[in-house]
Design an enzyme around this catalytic site. Sequence first.
Site, PDB file in Angstrom:
ATOM      1  N   GLU A 163      -2.328   7.809  -5.428  1.00 57.43           N
ATOM      2  CA  GLU A 163      -2.263   7.006  -6.641  1.00 57.43           C
ATOM      3  C   GLU A 163      -3.346   7.518  -7.588  1.00 57.43           C
ATOM      4  O   GLU A 163      -4.525   7.419  -7.274  1.00 57.43           O
ATOM      5  CB  GLU A 163      -2.507   5.533  -6.296  1.00 57.43           C
TER       6      GLU A 163
ATOM      7  N   ARG B 122       0.853  -1.183   0.000  1.00 60.55           N
ATOM      8  CA  ARG B 122       0.000   0.000   0.000  1.00 60.55           C
ATOM      9  C   ARG B 122       0.895   1.242   0.000  1.00 60.55           C
ATOM     10  O   ARG B 122       1.897   1.299   0.723  1.00 60.55           O
ATOM     11  CB  ARG B 122      -0.921   0.019   1.235  1.00 60.55           C
TER      12      ARG B 122
ATOM     13  N   HIS C 106       0.325   0.065 -10.631  1.00 60.66           N
ATOM     14  CA  HIS C 106      -0.470  -0.895  -9.862  1.00 60.66           C
ATOM     15  C   HIS C 106      -0.831  -2.109 -10.713  1.00 60.66           C
ATOM     16  O   HIS C 106      -2.005  -2.496 -10.833  1.00 60.66           O
ATOM     17  CB  HIS C 106      -1.731  -0.220  -9.324  1.00 60.66           C
TER      18      HIS C 106
END
Length: 323
Positions: free
Chosen positions: A262, A234, A281
């Site tokens: 993000e 994370r 990601h």
Amino acid sequence: MGRRHRDALFPPAAIQRLTRLVDIDPQLLAEDFDRAPDLAPVEILITSWGCPPLDDRVLTRMPALKAVVHAAGSVKHHVTDACWDRGLLVSSAAAANAVPVAEYTVAAILFANKRVLELGALYREHRAALDWSAHFPDFGNYGRTVGLVGASLVGRRVLELLRPHDFDVLLADPHVDPATARSMGARLVGLDELLTASDVVSLHAPALPETHHMLDARRLALLRDGATLINTGRGSLIDGQALTAEASSGRIYAVLDVTDPEVLPAASPLYSLPNVLLTPHIAGSLGGELQRITRSALGEIERYCAGLDFAHPVTRAALATSA
């Protein structure tokens, strides 16, 4: 779930298998419970990325609901206290999703120690054979120290995949004892010791209040010169400003599949630093890897229909210390 996720996760063959197990309308997709049709008969809810929270108001519309089968990783975004209070059974495909994340991580570890990014850049620049050993005297993976932060599903899978390699593996996790760490092929140490001793540090801790910015400026400064920091967990685990400062100095390397925020702002220096690899990601399940998640979810529905316990259950207690 979102329509694009339904289409990717449940192609015709999966739908055929599903319809042999349960009474389902393959065309019914609830992206928003407020606009969903009658949900009163629903006994099993199949969810994935994009599922809205299952709060008291939503659950009132599903009096027959007994189980939630999540065709994705974390259920924290939609499984609420109301679900646990209701006694719902919950399953997740987090173990299936952990596989590609672990594979990405191990690839990043091996590439980091081989200095692949730097060597590739030098090769493009010089277009000739150089004395690579002179440029990188610590080149290679043999005997290097790898530190994993968190024995999560992904962390444990990474430990499995690292076994064939000649690494000294360290593990920092407050919920693991030394004997368990040894059984997984690692030596349990404190986080500060891990950061100081490791050539590569990989983060696999959950996003919890106590893990927020666990790698702050002080801890990032503990990384040895030339160390590589990998984050597939994370983004909030790292203080972004402190990491930008350390990476901008050129002292450490970073492989970041997740960031906070993000996506990073367009002006972030991390995009252009030669010692930083940013990926959007992608470590988790994508493309054909999604079918592993589908098989996991369908397997759980088969078990439920046969009166068996879930193979990958999620409990309220476990969720408190997991992703």
